[in-house]
Design an enzyme around this catalytic site. Structure first.
Site, PDB file in Angstrom:
ATOM      1  N   HIS A  98       0.799  -1.218   0.000  1.00 35.05           N
ATOM      2  CA  HIS A  98       0.000   0.000   0.000  1.00 35.05           C
ATOM      3  C   HIS A  98       0.835   1.273   0.000  1.00 35.05           C
ATOM      4  O   HIS A  98       0.290   2.368  -0.157  1.00 35.05           O
ATOM      5  CB  HIS A  98      -0.979  -0.001   1.190  1.00 35.05           C
ATOM      6  CG  HIS A  98      -2.296   0.634   0.863  1.00 35.05           C
ATOM      7  ND1 HIS A  98      -3.446   0.393   1.573  1.00 35.05           N
ATOM      8  CD2 HIS A  98      -2.665   1.501  -0.105  1.00 35.05           C
ATOM      9  CE1 HIS A  98      -4.454   1.087   1.061  1.00 35.05           C
ATOM     10  NE2 HIS A  98      -3.998   1.773   0.040  1.00 35.05           N
ATOM     11  N   ASP A 121      -9.989  -0.460   3.793  1.00 35.82           N
ATOM     12  CA  ASP A 121      -8.785  -1.054   4.382  1.00 35.82           C
ATOM     13  C   ASP A 121      -9.053  -1.457   5.834  1.00 35.82           C
ATOM     14  O   ASP A 121      -9.820  -0.797   6.537  1.00 35.82           O
ATOM     15  CB  ASP A 121      -7.665   0.001   4.343  1.00 35.82           C
ATOM     16  CG  ASP A 121      -6.262  -0.565   4.489  1.00 35.82           C
ATOM     17  OD1 ASP A 121      -6.102  -1.606   5.136  1.00 35.82           O
ATOM     18  OD2 ASP A 121      -5.325   0.066   3.971  1.00 35.82           O
ATOM     19  N   HIS A 123      -6.722  -1.186   7.917  1.00 37.50           N
ATOM     20  CA  HIS A 123      -5.819  -0.287   8.631  1.00 37.50           C
ATOM     21  C   HIS A 123      -6.042   1.153   8.164  1.00 37.50           C
ATOM     22  O   HIS A 123      -6.487   1.383   7.039  1.00 37.50           O
ATOM     23  CB  HIS A 123      -4.362  -0.683   8.357  1.00 37.50           C
ATOM     24  CG  HIS A 123      -4.082  -2.138   8.594  1.00 37.50           C
ATOM     25  ND1 HIS A 123      -4.253  -3.087   7.607  1.00 37.50           N
ATOM     26  CD2 HIS A 123      -3.661  -2.799   9.694  1.00 37.50           C
ATOM     27  CE1 HIS A 123      -3.958  -4.281   8.100  1.00 37.50           C
ATOM     28  NE2 HIS A 123      -3.592  -4.139   9.363  1.00 37.50           N
ATOM     29  N   ASP A 125      -3.536   3.407   7.971  1.00 36.60           N
ATOM     30  CA  ASP A 125      -2.337   3.830   7.231  1.00 36.60           C
ATOM     31  C   ASP A 125      -2.011   5.302   7.467  1.00 36.60           C
ATOM     32  O   ASP A 125      -1.612   6.032   6.550  1.00 36.60           O
ATOM     33  CB  ASP A 125      -2.491   3.536   5.735  1.00 36.60           C
ATOM     34  CG  ASP A 125      -2.519   2.037   5.442  1.00 36.60           C
ATOM     35  OD1 ASP A 125      -2.104   1.265   6.316  1.00 36.60           O
ATOM     36  OD2 ASP A 125      -2.961   1.648   4.351  1.00 36.60           O
ATOM     37  N   HIS A 138       4.330   1.076   4.222  1.00 37.95           N
ATOM     38  CA  HIS A 138       2.958   0.764   3.776  1.00 37.95           C
ATOM     39  C   HIS A 138       1.922   1.098   4.849  1.00 37.95           C
ATOM     40  O   HIS A 138       0.713   1.105   4.543  1.00 37.95           O
ATOM     41  CB  HIS A 138       2.828  -0.697   3.313  1.00 37.95           C
ATOM     42  CG  HIS A 138       2.692  -1.711   4.396  1.00 37.95           C
ATOM     43  ND1 HIS A 138       2.034  -2.922   4.224  1.00 37.95           N
ATOM     44  CD2 HIS A 138       3.137  -1.730   5.676  1.00 37.95           C
ATOM     45  CE1 HIS A 138       2.086  -3.632   5.343  1.00 37.95           C
ATOM     46  NE2 HIS A 138       2.750  -2.932   6.228  1.00 37.95           N
ATOM     47  N   ASP A 225      -7.465  -1.882  -0.339  1.00 34.38           N
ATOM     48  CA  ASP A 225      -6.519  -2.867   0.176  1.00 34.38           C
ATOM     49  C   ASP A 225      -7.302  -4.160   0.382  1.00 34.38           C
ATOM     50  O   ASP A 225      -8.333  -4.160   1.072  1.00 34.38           O
ATOM     51  CB  ASP A 225      -5.942  -2.355   1.495  1.00 34.38           C
ATOM     52  CG  ASP A 225      -4.815  -3.216   2.035  1.00 34.38           C
ATOM     53  OD1 ASP A 225      -4.867  -4.449   1.880  1.00 34.38           O
ATOM     54  OD2 ASP A 225      -3.889  -2.653   2.651  1.00 34.38           O
ATOM     55  N   ASP A 227      -6.814  -6.486   2.269  1.00 28.99           N
ATOM     56  CA  ASP A 227      -6.983  -6.904   3.660  1.00 28.99           C
ATOM     57  C   ASP A 227      -8.165  -6.213   4.326  1.00 28.99           C
ATOM     58  O   ASP A 227      -8.507  -6.506   5.477  1.00 28.99           O
ATOM     59  CB  ASP A 227      -5.691  -6.744   4.473  1.00 28.99           C
ATOM     60  CG  ASP A 227      -5.310  -5.305   4.807  1.00 28.99           C
ATOM     61  OD1 ASP A 227      -6.187  -4.432   4.888  1.00 28.99           O
ATOM     62  OD2 ASP A 227      -4.100  -5.062   5.013  1.00 28.99           O
ATOM     63  N   GLU A 270      -1.981  -4.950  -2.185  1.00 31.22           N
ATOM     64  CA  GLU A 270      -1.662  -5.952  -1.157  1.00 31.22           C
ATOM     65  C   GLU A 270      -2.098  -7.375  -1.514  1.00 31.22           C
ATOM     66  O   GLU A 270      -2.327  -8.202  -0.642  1.00 31.22           O
ATOM     67  CB  GLU A 270      -2.217  -5.546   0.219  1.00 31.22           C
ATOM     68  CG  GLU A 270      -1.627  -4.254   0.780  1.00 31.22           C
ATOM     69  CD  GLU A 270      -0.220  -4.403   1.355  1.00 31.22           C
ATOM     70  OE1 GLU A 270       0.319  -5.523   1.346  1.00 31.22           O
ATOM     71  OE2 GLU A 270       0.334  -3.363   1.812  1.00 31.22           O
TER      72      GLU A 270
END
Length: 298
Positions: A98, A121, A123, A125, A138, A225, A227, A270
Site C-alpha cells: 500500500h 482497508d 488499517h 495507514d 505501507h 486494500d 486486507d 496488497e
C-alpha cells in the site's frame, strides 16, 4: 466513468516486511482482469509495470525501511499516473504493497482542487516515522498524502499535501494504532470501522460515504486494500485481520460506487500470491473491479 482505462502495475514489496506482494500485479492480470473489463466495453491499455529498484544502502538517521527505493518508485509511478490523467484515461493501479498510494495520489491530485479518497482497508495507514511501530512505509501512505511524514515522500512531484482530511473516508478499519487514533480525532477524519458496518449495514455506510463526498469533491480516488476484506474471502494478504468485510458486502460497495459515478481513479493493493490459495485473492480483486466498472448480475 471514462471508457478508456490505463492499467499500471507496481510490483512493490519494500513498504512492508513479508515478501511476495511484488507478484500482485501479475496475479491480478493472470486472474483475467483485462478480458473482464474488455467485456464491459472498455478500451484497455496495459502500461506494464513500474520498475522497482533494490536498495540496501544505509538510510542514515531515519528508521523508515527502504526509504530511498520507495521514494524513487513512487516518483516514477506519480509521473506515469500524471500523464494518464492528463490524457483523459482512467488510471487503474495494481499493487504491490500500500505504500504505492503515495505515488498514485501524487500523480492524480494535482489535477483536482478537492480530490476525495475512499480508503477501503483494515488499517488507517496514518502512521508517521514517530508513531510507526515497525518503520514500514505501507502503514503511512495516507498520512504522507496529508503532508505528514518524511519530506522525500510528502513532496513527490513538488507539492503537498495531496488530500485534505475532510475529503477522506476510511471504510473497514479494525486495526488502528494509538498514534493513528490521535490523528483521526485531531483531523476529524471520517472513519467507518467494522463496528459501524455491522451496526448500520454496508448499504447505509456507502450511502453516507457517497453523500459525504459528492458535493465537496471534484473527483474521488478509491484505494482498496484486499486486507479490508475478511481473510476467509481474501487470504492472500500480508497483514490479515479477522472480522473483516465480506466478499458480498464488498461487491455491493463497488456496485453502489459505480451507480454514484463518483470514482475517477482506483488502485487495488496488497495481493500476495505466496500467501494465497489458488489465486483466490487476485480473483476476488478482479471480481470487485468488475462490479466497480459496471458488471451486473442481470
Amino acid at each position: 466513468m471514462k471508457k478508456h482505462i490505463s492499467i499500471i502495475g507496481v510490483p512493490m514489496d519494500l513498504g512492508q516486511s513479508r515478501r511476495g506482494v511484488d507478484m500482485g500485479p501479475s496475479a491480478i492480470r493472470y486472474a483475467g482482469v483485462i478480458e473482464r473489463l474488455e467485456k464491459l466495453n472498455y478500451i484497455i491499455e496495459d502500461k506494464g509495470d513500474i520498475e522497482i529498484g533494490r536498495s540496501n544502502v544505509d538510510e542514515g538517521t531515519t528508521n523508515l525501511k527502504h526509504l530511498k527505493a520507495v521514494t524513487e518508485a513512487n516518483t516514477k509511478l506519480a509521473t506515469v499516473v500524471d500523464k494518464v490523467v492528463e490524457s483523459g484515461s482512467f488510471p487503474l493501479v495494481f499493487g504491490g504493497d500500500h505504500s504505492i498510494s503515495i505515488g498514485t495520489l501524487a500523480g492524480i491530485s494535482k489535477h483536482y482542487q478537492n480530490l476525495g479518497v475512499i480508503w477501503y482497508d483494515a488499517h488507517a495507514d496514518l502512521n508517521t516515522e514517530e508513531t510507526s511501530p515497525s518503520g514500514n512505509i505501507h502503514g503511512m501512505p495516507l498520512a504522507v498524502s496529508l503532508g505528514l511524514g518524511h519530506p522525500s515522500l510528502t513532496n513527490i512531484l513538488g507539492y503537498a499535501p495531496k488530500v485534505k482530511p475532510e475529503n477522506i473516508v476510511i471504510i473497514g478499519a479494525r486495526s488502528i494504532d494509538p498514534g493513528e487514533k490521535d490523528l483521526i480525532r485531531s483531523k476529524g477524519i471520517k472513519v467507518y470501522t467494522m463496528h459501524e458496518i455491522d451496526r448500520l449495514g454496508m448499504t447505509k455506510v456507502m450511502e453516507e460515504t457517497i453523500q459525504y463526498l459528492k458535493d465537496k469533491t471534484d473527483g474521488v480516488h478509491l484505494s482498496l486494500d484486499l486486507d479490508g476484506l475478511d481473510p476467509s474471502d481474501a487470504p492472500g494478504v500480508g497483514t490479515p485481520v479477522l472480522g473483516g468485510i465480506s466478499y458480498r458486502e464488498s461487491n455491493l460497495a463497488m456496485e453502489m460506487l459505480e451507480e454514484s459515478k463518483l470514482i475517477t481513479s482506483a488502485e487495488f493493493v496488497e495481493v500476495n500470491p505466496i500467501l494465497d490459495e489458488r489465486n483466490k485473492t487476485a480473483s476476488v480483486a478482479v471480481a470487485l473491479m468488475g462490479s466497480l466498472f459496471g458488471e451486473k448480475l442481470l
